[in-house]
Design an enzyme around this catalytic site. Structure first.
Site, mmCIF file in Angstrom:
data_model
loop_
_atom_site.group_PDB
_atom_site.id
_atom_site.type_symbol
_atom_site.label_atom_id
_atom_site.label_comp_id
_atom_site.label_asym_id
_atom_site.label_seq_id
_atom_site.Cartn_x
_atom_site.Cartn_y
_atom_site.Cartn_z
ATOM 1 N N PRO A 95 69.726 49.384 49.901
ATOM 2 C CA PRO A 95 68.902 50.063 48.892
ATOM 3 C C PRO A 95 68.960 51.585 49.015
ATOM 4 C CG PRO A 95 67.664 48.331 49.995
ATOM 5 C CD PRO A 95 68.918 48.520 50.784
ATOM 6 N N GLU A 122 66.793 43.468 59.413
ATOM 7 C CA GLU A 122 66.221 44.706 58.873
ATOM 8 C C GLU A 122 67.287 45.779 58.681
ATOM 9 O OE1 GLU A 122 63.368 42.494 58.657
ATOM 10 O OE2 GLU A 122 63.067 44.534 57.922
ATOM 11 N N ARG A 160 86.808 42.010 37.528
ATOM 12 C CA ARG A 160 86.978 41.902 36.076
ATOM 13 C C ARG A 160 87.889 42.992 35.517
ATOM 14 N NH1 ARG A 160 83.352 38.965 33.243
ATOM 15 N NH2 ARG A 160 83.364 40.407 31.501
ATOM 16 N N ASP A 175 83.988 46.246 26.725
ATOM 17 C CA ASP A 175 84.003 47.375 25.790
ATOM 18 C C ASP A 175 82.647 48.058 25.729
ATOM 19 O OD1 ASP A 175 86.303 45.905 23.383
ATOM 20 O OD2 ASP A 175 86.496 46.659 25.444
HETATM 21 N N1 LIG Z 1 69.640 46.849 46.432
HETATM 22 C C1 LIG Z 1 70.683 46.528 47.185
HETATM 23 O O1 LIG Z 1 71.849 46.757 46.843
HETATM 24 C C2 LIG Z 1 70.408 45.869 48.497
HETATM 25 C C3 LIG Z 1 71.411 45.768 49.456
HETATM 26 C C4 LIG Z 1 71.130 45.160 50.682
HETATM 27 C C5 LIG Z 1 69.837 44.670 50.897
HETATM 28 N N2 LIG Z 1 69.460 44.098 52.069
HETATM 29 C C6 LIG Z 1 70.249 44.181 53.276
HETATM 30 C C7 LIG Z 1 69.631 43.366 54.365
HETATM 31 C C8 LIG Z 1 69.559 44.235 55.571
HETATM 32 C C9 LIG Z 1 70.302 45.475 55.282
HETATM 33 O O2 LIG Z 1 71.647 45.331 55.683
HETATM 34 C C10 LIG Z 1 70.280 45.617 53.783
HETATM 35 N N3 LIG Z 1 68.901 44.769 49.933
HETATM 36 C C11 LIG Z 1 69.165 45.359 48.769
#
Ligand SMILES: NC(=O)c1ccc(N[C@@H]2CC[C@@H](O)C2)nc1
Length: 252
Positions: A95, A122, A160, A175
């Site tokens: 994230p 985590e 793709r 497109d």
């Molecule tokens: N929004 C996202 O792309 C996303 C990517 C990974 C994730 N979780 C992993 C688990 C532990 C850590 O590696 C991150 N959550 C959300």
């Protein structure tokens, strides 16, 4: 030269969702690209094949140990070099990353090799980032239990764009976002479903009118749902006219 996709993951079996179905499954089966999965547990040296441990400084949950990830990433790099790919982009799904969008998908689709690190628990020991030039990429502002689904989302969208992955018919699907707009509405048989009709223009055979109708709908939807996309997109005179028409009809 077909691209090589390598994923570090504790759950390689998850990737049958990508390799076993549809466009991505066919692309892999037809050798348009290949996919290799590396399980960090195979790179542990202790009897319990430990891949995680508690965080220094306390706090909930566990973290992935640096060493198994470091060894797995290095193994993937070595395999790519053996396949003639010297520089591969390395991506950690999280994230905290750069938001995956059409532009980034297009960039990644030109890479001869990708190494994706899918984390669990985590997260991972920070020192992995000091050993490997990992770019962080996010598929959206939400937390998932692992990086596997984001890795498959990224790979599906990238595959793709590989030549031959989509028949000409399907490539139209690209497109809309390709030209920075949302997609227009779609209809197929029957012409009358539960009293709900198909817009007559789509049955007219007038391909110029059909193109204009679809463009107008795509512009109108984008204006209604994602006006931000219109900020970055210049409209041709025709597009401006169609959007004005759409908006006037909305206000009438
Ligand atoms: N929004 C996202 O792309 C996303 C990517 C990974 C994730 N979780 C992993 C688990 C532990 C850590 O590696 C991150 N959550 C959300």
């Amino acid at each position: 030269m077909k691209p090589h996709y390598h994923v570090i993951t504790l759950f390689p079996e998850m990737f049958t969702a990508l390799s076993g179905f549809g466009v991505s499954g066919r692309a892999l089966r037809n050798g348009l690209c290949d996919l290799k999965l590396w399980d960090p547990r195979e790179f542990t040296q202790d009897a319990y094949r430990t891949v995680d441990d508690r965080p220094f400084g306390g706090g909930p949950g566990m973290l992935m140990l640096a060493e198994p990830l470091d060894l797995a990433l290095t193994a993937a790099k070595t395999a790519l070099r053996a396949a003639g790919v010297d520089q591969s982009r390395m991506v950690y799904l999280s994230p905290q990353g750069r938001r995956l969008d059409h532009a980034l998908v297009l960039e990644l689709a030109t890479e001869p090799g990708l190494i994706l690190l899918a984390g669990r628990y985590e997260g991972i020991d920070e020192r992995v980032f000091q050993r490997h030039p990992l770019e962080e990429v996010s598929i959206g502002d939400y937390v998932l239990s692992g990086g596997e689904l984001p890795a498959m989302v990224l790979l599906d969208s990238v595959i793709r764009h590989l030549p031959g992955a989509l028949g000409d018919a399907d490539s139209a699907k690209e497109d809309s976002f390709a030209d920075g707009l949302l997609d227009c509405p779609h209809y197929t048989r029957p012409e009358d479903y539960q009293g709900l009709k198909v817009p007559p223009v789509l049955l007219s055979g007038n391909h110029a009118a059909i193109r204009r109708w679809r463009l107008k709908q795509a512009l109108g939807r984008t204006w209604q749902r994602r006006p931000d996309l219109l900020q970055d997109r210049r409209l041709s005179p025709e597009e401006q006219d169609l959007l004005d028409e759409f908006r006037r009809a909305q206000e009438a």
